[in-house]
Design a protein around this motif. Structure first.
Motif, PDB file in Angstrom:
ATOM      1  N   LYS A 121       0.832  -1.210   0.000  1.00 45.21           N
ATOM      2  CA  LYS A 121       0.000   0.000   0.000  1.00 45.21           C
ATOM      3  C   LYS A 121       0.869   1.263   0.000  1.00 45.21           C
ATOM      4  O   LYS A 121       0.509   2.269  -0.597  1.00 45.21           O
ATOM      5  CB  LYS A 121      -0.870   0.029   1.264  1.00 45.21           C
ATOM      6  CG  LYS A 121      -2.254  -0.502   1.040  1.00 45.21           C
ATOM      7  CD  LYS A 121      -3.128  -0.154   2.225  1.00 45.21           C
ATOM      8  CE  LYS A 121      -4.564  -0.497   1.929  1.00 45.21           C
ATOM      9  NZ  LYS A 121      -5.464  -0.136   2.985  1.00 45.21           N
ATOM     10  N   GLN A 122       2.005   1.203   0.702  1.00 46.37           N
ATOM     11  CA  GLN A 122       2.908   2.365   0.738  1.00 46.37           C
ATOM     12  C   GLN A 122       3.418   2.688  -0.651  1.00 46.37           C
ATOM     13  O   GLN A 122       3.577   3.851  -1.018  1.00 46.37           O
ATOM     14  CB  GLN A 122       4.111   2.099   1.669  1.00 46.37           C
ATOM     15  CG  GLN A 122       3.765   1.888   3.119  1.00 46.37           C
ATOM     16  CD  GLN A 122       3.253   3.165   3.787  1.00 46.37           C
ATOM     17  OE1 GLN A 122       3.381   4.261   3.245  1.00 46.37           O
ATOM     18  NE2 GLN A 122       2.662   3.020   4.961  1.00 46.37           N
ATOM     19  N   VAL A 123       3.687   1.625  -1.436  1.00 46.48           N
ATOM     20  CA  VAL A 123       4.202   1.849  -2.796  1.00 46.48           C
ATOM     21  C   VAL A 123       3.108   2.453  -3.675  1.00 46.48           C
ATOM     22  O   VAL A 123       3.337   3.424  -4.404  1.00 46.48           O
ATOM     23  CB  VAL A 123       4.718   0.523  -3.422  1.00 46.48           C
ATOM     24  CG1 VAL A 123       5.283   0.782  -4.807  1.00 46.48           C
ATOM     25  CG2 VAL A 123       5.764  -0.116  -2.524  1.00 46.48           C
ATOM     26  N   HIS A 124       1.882   1.885  -3.577  1.00 48.37           N
ATOM     27  CA  HIS A 124       0.789   2.444  -4.380  1.00 48.37           C
ATOM     28  C   HIS A 124       0.570   3.914  -4.022  1.00 48.37           C
ATOM     29  O   HIS A 124       0.361   4.755  -4.893  1.00 48.37           O
ATOM     30  CB  HIS A 124      -0.510   1.665  -4.140  1.00 48.37           C
ATOM     31  CG  HIS A 124      -0.521   0.316  -4.802  1.00 48.37           C
ATOM     32  ND1 HIS A 124      -0.298   0.152  -6.146  1.00 48.37           N
ATOM     33  CD2 HIS A 124      -0.718  -0.931  -4.314  1.00 48.37           C
ATOM     34  CE1 HIS A 124      -0.359  -1.130  -6.449  1.00 48.37           C
ATOM     35  NE2 HIS A 124      -0.612  -1.822  -5.352  1.00 48.37           N
ATOM     36  N   ARG A 125       0.605   4.183  -2.713  1.00 49.96           N
ATOM     37  CA  ARG A 125       0.385   5.567  -2.259  1.00 49.96           C
ATOM     38  C   ARG A 125       1.459   6.481  -2.857  1.00 49.96           C
ATOM     39  O   ARG A 125       1.178   7.546  -3.376  1.00 49.96           O
ATOM     40  CB  ARG A 125       0.459   5.584  -0.726  1.00 49.96           C
ATOM     41  CG  ARG A 125      -0.313   6.715  -0.102  1.00 49.96           C
ATOM     42  CD  ARG A 125      -0.439   6.524   1.395  1.00 49.96           C
ATOM     43  NE  ARG A 125      -1.369   5.480   1.769  1.00 49.96           N
ATOM     44  CZ  ARG A 125      -1.287   4.761   2.888  1.00 49.96           C
ATOM     45  NH1 ARG A 125      -0.288   4.939   3.726  1.00 49.96           N
ATOM     46  NH2 ARG A 125      -2.184   3.844   3.169  1.00 49.96           N
ATOM     47  N   ALA A 126       2.718   6.016  -2.798  1.00 51.94           N
ATOM     48  CA  ALA A 126       3.828   6.826  -3.313  1.00 51.94           C
ATOM     49  C   ALA A 126       3.656   7.058  -4.815  1.00 51.94           C
ATOM     50  O   ALA A 126       3.851   8.169  -5.314  1.00 51.94           O
ATOM     51  CB  ALA A 126       5.151   6.119  -3.036  1.00 51.94           C
ATOM     52  N   MET A 127       3.256   5.986  -5.526  1.00 52.77           N
ATOM     53  CA  MET A 127       3.128   6.123  -6.986  1.00 52.77           C
ATOM     54  C   MET A 127       1.949   7.027  -7.343  1.00 52.77           C
ATOM     55  O   MET A 127       2.023   7.775  -8.310  1.00 52.77           O
ATOM     56  CB  MET A 127       3.022   4.749  -7.641  1.00 52.77           C
ATOM     57  CG  MET A 127       4.377   4.018  -7.588  1.00 52.77           C
ATOM     58  SD  MET A 127       4.334   2.399  -8.349  1.00 52.77           S
ATOM     59  CE  MET A 127       6.095   1.988  -8.400  1.00 52.77           C
ATOM     60  N   LYS A 128       0.878   6.936  -6.544  1.00 52.41           N
ATOM     61  CA  LYS A 128      -0.284   7.815  -6.805  1.00 52.41           C
ATOM     62  C   LYS A 128       0.090   9.274  -6.578  1.00 52.41           C
ATOM     63  O   LYS A 128      -0.473  10.174  -7.202  1.00 52.41           O
ATOM     64  CB  LYS A 128      -1.439   7.434  -5.878  1.00 52.41           C
ATOM     65  CG  LYS A 128      -2.299   6.352  -6.481  1.00 52.41           C
ATOM     66  CD  LYS A 128      -3.671   6.280  -5.865  1.00 52.41           C
ATOM     67  CE  LYS A 128      -4.528   5.334  -6.680  1.00 52.41           C
ATOM     68  NZ  LYS A 128      -5.383   4.502  -5.925  1.00 52.41           N
ATOM     69  N   ARG A 133       9.171   4.405  -9.807  1.00 48.86           N
ATOM     70  CA  ARG A 133       9.707   3.291  -9.016  1.00 48.86           C
ATOM     71  C   ARG A 133      10.898   3.736  -8.153  1.00 48.86           C
ATOM     72  O   ARG A 133      10.966   3.433  -6.974  1.00 48.86           O
ATOM     73  CB  ARG A 133      10.121   2.160  -9.980  1.00 48.86           C
ATOM     74  CG  ARG A 133      10.651   0.928  -9.267  1.00 48.86           C
ATOM     75  CD  ARG A 133      11.143  -0.111 -10.266  1.00 48.86           C
ATOM     76  NE  ARG A 133      11.843  -1.170  -9.558  1.00 48.86           N
ATOM     77  CZ  ARG A 133      11.321  -2.346  -9.277  1.00 48.86           C
ATOM     78  NH1 ARG A 133      10.130  -2.653  -9.664  1.00 48.86           N
ATOM     79  NH2 ARG A 133      12.028  -3.242  -8.604  1.00 48.86           N
ATOM     80  N   GLU A 134      11.818   4.503  -8.773  1.00 48.26           N
ATOM     81  CA  GLU A 134      13.005   4.944  -8.027  1.00 48.26           C
ATOM     82  C   GLU A 134      12.598   5.810  -6.833  1.00 48.26           C
ATOM     83  O   GLU A 134      13.139   5.698  -5.732  1.00 48.26           O
ATOM     84  CB  GLU A 134      13.974   5.722  -8.926  1.00 48.26           C
ATOM     85  CG  GLU A 134      14.915   4.861  -9.742  1.00 48.26           C
ATOM     86  CD  GLU A 134      14.161   3.948 -10.707  1.00 48.26           C
ATOM     87  OE1 GLU A 134      13.232   4.454 -11.372  1.00 48.26           O
ATOM     88  OE2 GLU A 134      14.453   2.736 -10.745  1.00 48.26           O
ATOM     89  N   GLY A 135      11.602   6.690  -7.095  1.00 50.87           N
ATOM     90  CA  GLY A 135      11.134   7.577  -6.031  1.00 50.87           C
ATOM     91  C   GLY A 135      10.497   6.795  -4.894  1.00 50.87           C
ATOM     92  O   GLY A 135      10.710   7.090  -3.707  1.00 50.87           O
ATOM     93  N   ALA A 136       9.727   5.759  -5.259  1.00 55.68           N
ATOM     94  CA  ALA A 136       9.067   4.945  -4.226  1.00 55.68           C
ATOM     95  C   ALA A 136      10.116   4.196  -3.400  1.00 55.68           C
ATOM     96  O   ALA A 136      10.015   4.095  -2.170  1.00 55.68           O
ATOM     97  CB  ALA A 136       8.090   3.973  -4.876  1.00 55.68           C
ATOM     98  N   ILE A 137      11.151   3.694  -4.093  1.00 54.72           N
ATOM     99  CA  ILE A 137      12.212   2.966  -3.382  1.00 54.72           C
ATOM    100  C   ILE A 137      12.937   3.912  -2.418  1.00 54.72           C
ATOM    101  O   ILE A 137      13.197   3.579  -1.259  1.00 54.72           O
ATOM    102  CB  ILE A 137      13.200   2.322  -4.390  1.00 54.72           C
ATOM    103  CG1 ILE A 137      12.495   1.140  -5.071  1.00 54.72           C
ATOM    104  CG2 ILE A 137      14.498   1.891  -3.722  1.00 54.72           C
ATOM    105  CD1 ILE A 137      13.299   0.408  -6.108  1.00 54.72           C
ATOM    106  N   LYS A 138      13.218   5.111  -2.905  1.00 54.02           N
ATOM    107  CA  LYS A 138      13.915   6.102  -2.070  1.00 54.02           C
ATOM    108  C   LYS A 138      13.086   6.391  -0.805  1.00 54.02           C
ATOM    109  O   LYS A 138      13.616   6.444   0.305  1.00 54.02           O
ATOM    110  CB  LYS A 138      14.114   7.383  -2.902  1.00 54.02           C
ATOM    111  CG  LYS A 138      15.045   8.393  -2.301  1.00 54.02           C
ATOM    112  CD  LYS A 138      15.449   9.406  -3.390  1.00 54.02           C
ATOM    113  CE  LYS A 138      16.391  10.442  -2.844  1.00 54.02           C
ATOM    114  NZ  LYS A 138      15.805  11.563  -2.221  1.00 54.02           N
TER     115      LYS A 138
END
Ligand code: SF4
Length: 502
Positions: A121-128, A133-138
């Motif tokens: 969910k954290q990744v989806h939130r970050a992508m939304k 992908r790089e930003g979500a990983i960071k």
């Protein structure tokens, strides 16, 4: 160990982070105001303690953590801007605690301070929010201190889910997943934490016929309610327990009731858990296939007979292979198999043989669970000093990850539970095109799940309005049967939920 809170009551997250390091530790909690502290309120000193302090002055809000453990002390402190809310302060406090405990124990957790059930969910939130992908990983690395490998797997999972979730979004929220609970198993496995009853004893056997009567009534009533709301199921899932504990005729009767009570024209996935190989017969497989089942789960948990004996599963690895072959011969083209890393007496070598043996069988999905500590005999010790270490379960999960990627499987859903060994996770791996929609929707909480039967929990989701409500059925079949009137009455809450939406 004593946890002392001065000027705050941020117990929830700080205790969760403490448990990452000291899973068997018992904590006592003390709360005081900064004034009480200044006025010299004394607390009976314990050798080991953590002090969490929140104070503010004209310059900002100071969050500080002071931990004494194993004869050493570590401190961390940060000043936040004035006006920072409690959520931010609690998060920062947890992070400072994590840093102190990492230094004191020499341990880091692969998921950092991400203690929630649904990391994707954290990744989806970050992508939304516009990150790639790089930003979500960071973000996962810097904010939550997640390791590189867990960041990669969470992002891969989110990427597999993305087109599936966007198709659901476009469907307009009129569909739901139907869950049918059959909380019976042939015998009880020693590590089980589900509400499932062994159907061995006469008293439980006697419960089953009235249970099926009531279940069919609940299915019919639920069908009337959802039809009146213009809602249709797009997935059906029979779980438990082990639904195939029931006879072919009993299963067929419940499935016929589902078909008569709901419009199944949108259903693209109909799963029945046939978890225990010792319950699988050609007759049952034929009955469920004939009545619309498209996907089953046959679960070895391990392919090592000694480990199967140690965990009280009353079947052998050969029985699993036979059931799997029978399922293929019966025409099932989507089969899931569950395994567990970290089982008592299992070793990395034997786990490797399990994963390799499964990959050779080529099921459409393989779900790799990690044992949770409360269920693990060898970790459920009274040693309060016990800390997380890189245990065999971590090596097992790493090996599974490597082999499954190499073999063309992709992670497609993921969840975590409390007290998992090494703070690990459960991951569903799939051959592209065989993703279970039900598993994705329930884990990401993006669709209403309407559940029937004992221990079933309906989750009503209004994604547009950001509302979520649950309706719980009685846990045990005996209560479900004896208080069935209440079960039916509670189903009316589905209508109330959607009436509020309008
Ligand atoms: S088969 Fe699953 S639900 Fe049934 S007793 Fe074993 S672990 Fe529990």
């Amino acid at each position: 160990m004593q946890l002392i809170y001065i000027g705050n009551r941020f117990k929830y997250q700080t205790e969760a982070v403490m448990k990452l390091f000291l899973p068997a530790q018992k904590f006592s909690f003390v709360y005081m105001t900064p004034e009480e502290q200044k006025n010299g309120l004394t607390i009976p000193a314990e050798d080991e303690m953590a002090e969490f302090c929140l104070s503010s002055d004209g310059d900002g809000i100071t969050v500080s953590v002071n931990v004494r453990y194993d004869g050493r002390t570590e401190r961390e402190s940060v000043t936040l801007p004035l006006g920072s809310d409690d959520e931010v302060c609690e998060f920062v406090m947890s992070k400072l605690l994590y840093l102190c405990m990492s230094r004191l124990t020499g341990i880091t957790s692969e998921w950092g301070i991400l203690t929630g059930v649904r990391p994707v969910k954290q990744v989806h939130r970050a992508m939304k929010s516009g990150l790639d992908r790089e930003g979500a990983i960071k973000l996962l690395k810097e904010k939550f201190l997640v390791s590189d490998s867990k960041c990669a797997i969470a992002c891969d999972t989110a990427e597999v889910q993305k087109p599936i979730l966007s198709r659901l979004e476009k469907s307009g929220g009129k569909t739901f997943g139907l869950y049918v609970s059959i909380p019976f198993c042939p015998t009880r496995c020693s590590y089980c934490s589900f509400i499932s009853q062994s159907a061995q004893g006469q008293s439980v056997k006697r419960l089953i016929p009235p249970y099926i009567e009531n279940l069919c009534d609940e299915i019919r009533r639920t069908g009337e309610i959802t039809a009146s709301l213009g809602m249709l199921p797009d997935t059906v899932y029979f779980g438990g327990g082990t639904p195939t504990t029931l006879s072919a005729e009993q299963l067929a009767r419940i499935m016929r009731t589902v078909a008569e009570s709901f419009d199944l024209s949108l259903v693209t996935e109909y799963t029945i858990e046939a978890g225990r190989p010792d319950t699988v017969t050609a007759e049952k497989l034929a009955a469920i296939k004939e009545n619309g089942c498209t996907r089953i789960s046959v679960n070895p948990q391990t392919l090592n007979d000694d480990v199967l004996r140690a965990i009280g599963r009353s079947h052998t690895a050969q029985q699993f292979f036979d059931s799997f072959e029978l399922a293929r011969k019966s025409g099932f083209t989507s089969i899931n198999t569950d395994i567990i890393a970290g089982l008592p007496t299992d070793t990395p070598e034997s786990f490797r043989a399990t994963i390799d043996g499964l990959i050779r069988l080529s099921p459409e999905s393989i779900t790799v669970h990690t044992l949770s500590i409360k269920r693990s005999s060898n970790l459920n010790s009274s040693d309060e000093k016990q800390t997380f270490m890189k245990s065999p379960a971590s090596f097992m999960v790493d090996h599974a990850t490597e082999r499954l990627y190499e073999s063309g499987y992709k992670p497609y859903y993921m969840y975590r539970q409390k007290n998992m060994i090494d703070n690990l996770e459960n991951i569903g791996w799939v051959k592209p095109g065989h993703e279970s929609l039900y598993n994705i929707y329930i884990m990401e909480e993006v669709q209403t799940i309407i559940a029937v039967g004992a221990a079933a929990s309906t989750k009503l989701v209004d994604t547009a309005g950001g509302r979520m409500e649950r309706i719980f059925n009685f846990k045990y079949p005996v209560d479900y049967n004896s208080r069935f009137g209440t079960v039916i009455k509670r189903k009316e809450e589905i209508k109330d939920f959607y009436a509020q939406k309008k």
